[in-house]
Design a protein around this motif. Structure first.
Motif, short mmCIF file in Angstrom:
data_model
loop_
_atom_site.label_atom_id
_atom_site.label_comp_id
_atom_site.label_asym_id
_atom_site.label_seq_id
_atom_site.Cartn_x
_atom_site.Cartn_y
_atom_site.Cartn_z
N UNK A 76 0.82 -1.21 0.00
CA UNK A 76 0.00 0.00 0.00
C UNK A 76 0.85 1.27 0.00
N UNK A 77 2.01 1.23 0.68
CA UNK A 77 2.88 2.40 0.72
C UNK A 77 3.36 2.78 -0.67
N UNK A 78 3.58 1.77 -1.55
CA UNK A 78 4.01 2.05 -2.91
C UNK A 78 2.93 2.79 -3.68
N UNK A 79 1.67 2.46 -3.41
CA UNK A 79 0.56 3.15 -4.05
C UNK A 79 0.54 4.61 -3.63
N UNK A 80 0.73 4.87 -2.36
CA UNK A 80 0.72 6.23 -1.86
C UNK A 80 1.88 7.04 -2.43
N UNK A 81 3.06 6.45 -2.50
CA UNK A 81 4.21 7.13 -3.06
C UNK A 81 3.97 7.43 -4.54
N UNK A 82 3.39 6.49 -5.26
CA UNK A 82 3.09 6.71 -6.67
C UNK A 82 2.10 7.84 -6.87
N UNK A 83 1.05 7.89 -6.03
CA UNK A 83 0.08 8.98 -6.12
C UNK A 83 0.71 10.32 -5.82
N UNK A 84 1.60 10.36 -4.85
CA UNK A 84 2.26 11.60 -4.49
C UNK A 84 3.08 12.14 -5.67
N UNK A 85 3.85 11.27 -6.29
CA UNK A 85 4.66 11.72 -7.42
C UNK A 85 3.80 12.10 -8.61
N UNK A 86 2.64 11.49 -8.76
CA UNK A 86 1.70 11.90 -9.80
C UNK A 86 1.26 13.34 -9.57
N UNK A 87 0.88 13.67 -8.33
CA UNK A 87 0.46 15.02 -8.02
C UNK A 87 1.61 16.01 -8.20
N UNK A 88 2.82 15.61 -7.85
CA UNK A 88 3.99 16.48 -8.05
C UNK A 88 4.15 16.78 -9.53
N UNK A 89 4.01 15.75 -10.36
CA UNK A 89 4.15 15.95 -11.79
C UNK A 89 3.08 16.88 -12.35
N UNK A 90 1.84 16.72 -11.88
CA UNK A 90 0.77 17.59 -12.33
C UNK A 90 1.00 19.03 -11.88
N UNK A 91 1.63 19.20 -10.71
CA UNK A 91 1.86 20.54 -10.18
C UNK A 91 3.05 21.23 -10.82
N UNK A 92 3.86 20.49 -11.54
CA UNK A 92 5.11 21.04 -12.04
C UNK A 92 5.00 21.70 -13.40
N UNK A 93 3.80 21.77 -13.98
CA UNK A 93 3.64 22.47 -15.25
C UNK A 93 4.07 23.92 -15.09
N UNK A 94 4.81 24.44 -16.05
CA UNK A 94 5.41 25.77 -15.89
C UNK A 94 4.76 26.82 -16.77
N UNK A 95 3.78 26.48 -17.59
CA UNK A 95 3.20 27.43 -18.52
C UNK A 95 2.32 28.44 -17.77
N UNK A 96 2.59 29.73 -17.96
CA UNK A 96 1.74 30.77 -17.41
C UNK A 96 1.63 30.74 -15.91
N UNK A 97 2.75 30.54 -15.22
CA UNK A 97 2.72 30.46 -13.77
C UNK A 97 3.60 31.52 -13.14
N UNK A 98 3.22 31.92 -11.95
CA UNK A 98 4.06 32.74 -11.10
C UNK A 98 4.77 31.82 -10.13
N UNK A 99 6.11 31.83 -10.13
CA UNK A 99 6.89 30.91 -9.31
C UNK A 99 7.51 31.68 -8.15
N UNK A 100 7.35 31.14 -6.93
CA UNK A 100 7.87 31.80 -5.73
C UNK A 100 8.59 30.79 -4.84
N UNK A 101 9.47 31.32 -3.98
CA UNK A 101 10.15 30.53 -2.95
C UNK A 101 9.81 31.15 -1.61
N UNK A 102 9.17 30.39 -0.74
CA UNK A 102 8.69 30.94 0.52
C UNK A 102 9.01 29.99 1.68
N UNK A 103 8.66 30.42 2.89
CA UNK A 103 8.85 29.61 4.08
C UNK A 103 7.61 29.64 4.96
N UNK A 104 7.28 28.49 5.55
CA UNK A 104 6.15 28.38 6.47
C UNK A 104 6.65 27.86 7.81
N UNK A 105 6.24 28.51 8.89
CA UNK A 105 6.53 28.08 10.25
C UNK A 105 5.21 27.70 10.90
#
Length: 231
Positions: A1-30
């Protein structure tokens, strides 16, 4: 089951990594998270967050979120809570401040495996926002799953662990007043932490936030530091 979760996470990372028409920022959260059990079936919870603007230029967001939870069983909890969210924006030499008030209903479910712990959280939010000098009401649905695995096996709760997490936000009502889309944002996270005791846990990690906005979409690379306390 952990492999399924890791696979889903990387899928979401890939979907989030599209760079077209985006504002890119580097921030910090406490972040500071607190939980206290009142009785067999009731508990208090609260978290406070400080979020920076791009390149840590100034404090952009402040969040305070108290709640009261009913412990259905060892694995299930229902929570009712309130969120106060402040946004600060620099406009020339002045700072514009807007606030958002939220009421939320939440259901959390925990699965425990031989070593790993899986947490699921479903949250419905009623949002009262300020926009264009007027008030807006909207509802948003959030689903989060989190995988936590200690590096060492055994019964001891102390030690180093790693965590994988993803949370998806969907606009459930009045999306035309937010961004015109059902999809609002996604947060993919990878963290490393240390459990000191049953009461204290410190975690640091990287969060990739992808958000749909009306004018231009946003992608944030976030360093996150969290202190979890439980009494």
């Amino acid at each position: 089951m952990s492999k399924v979760y890791i696979g889903l996470l990387w899928l979401f990372v890939g979907l989030s990594a599209e760079v077209h028409g985006q504002k890119v920022e580097q921030t910090g959260w406490l972040m500071l998270s607190y939980q206290q059990k009142l009785s067999r079936h009731w508990q208090l919870s609260a978290d406070v967050q400080l979020r920076s603007a791009n390149q840590l230029e100034f404090l952009e967001n402040i969040l305070a979120r108290p709640g009261i939870g009913y412990i259905i069983s060892e694995k299930q909890t229902a929570t009712l809570g309130y969120t106060y969210f402040v946004t600060r924006e620099k406009q020339n030499d002045e700072t514009a401040i807007t606030t958002e008030h939220r009421i939320f209903e939440q259901f959390a479910y925990k699965q425990t495996g031989e070593r790993a712990t899986f947490n699921h959280r479903l949250r419905l939010e009623q949002r009262f926002l300020e926009k264009d000098n007027s008030g807006i009401f909207a509802q948003r649905l959030r689903y989060m799953f989190r995988l936590k695995v200690p590096f060492k096996s055994g019964n001891s709760k102390k030690g180093i662990f790693y965590a994988l997490q993803n949370e998806t936000f969907l606009n459930a009502q009045n999306r035309d007043k937010i961004n015109g889309n059902y999809f609002d944002q996604n947060r993919a996270y990878l963290g490393l932490g240390f459990t000191f005791s049953d009461q204290y846990e410190l975690e640091a990690g990287y969060l990739l936030l992808y958000q749909i906005k009306e004018e231009i979409n946003s992608r944030k690379h976030i360093f996150q530091l969290t202190l979890n306390t439980s009494l």
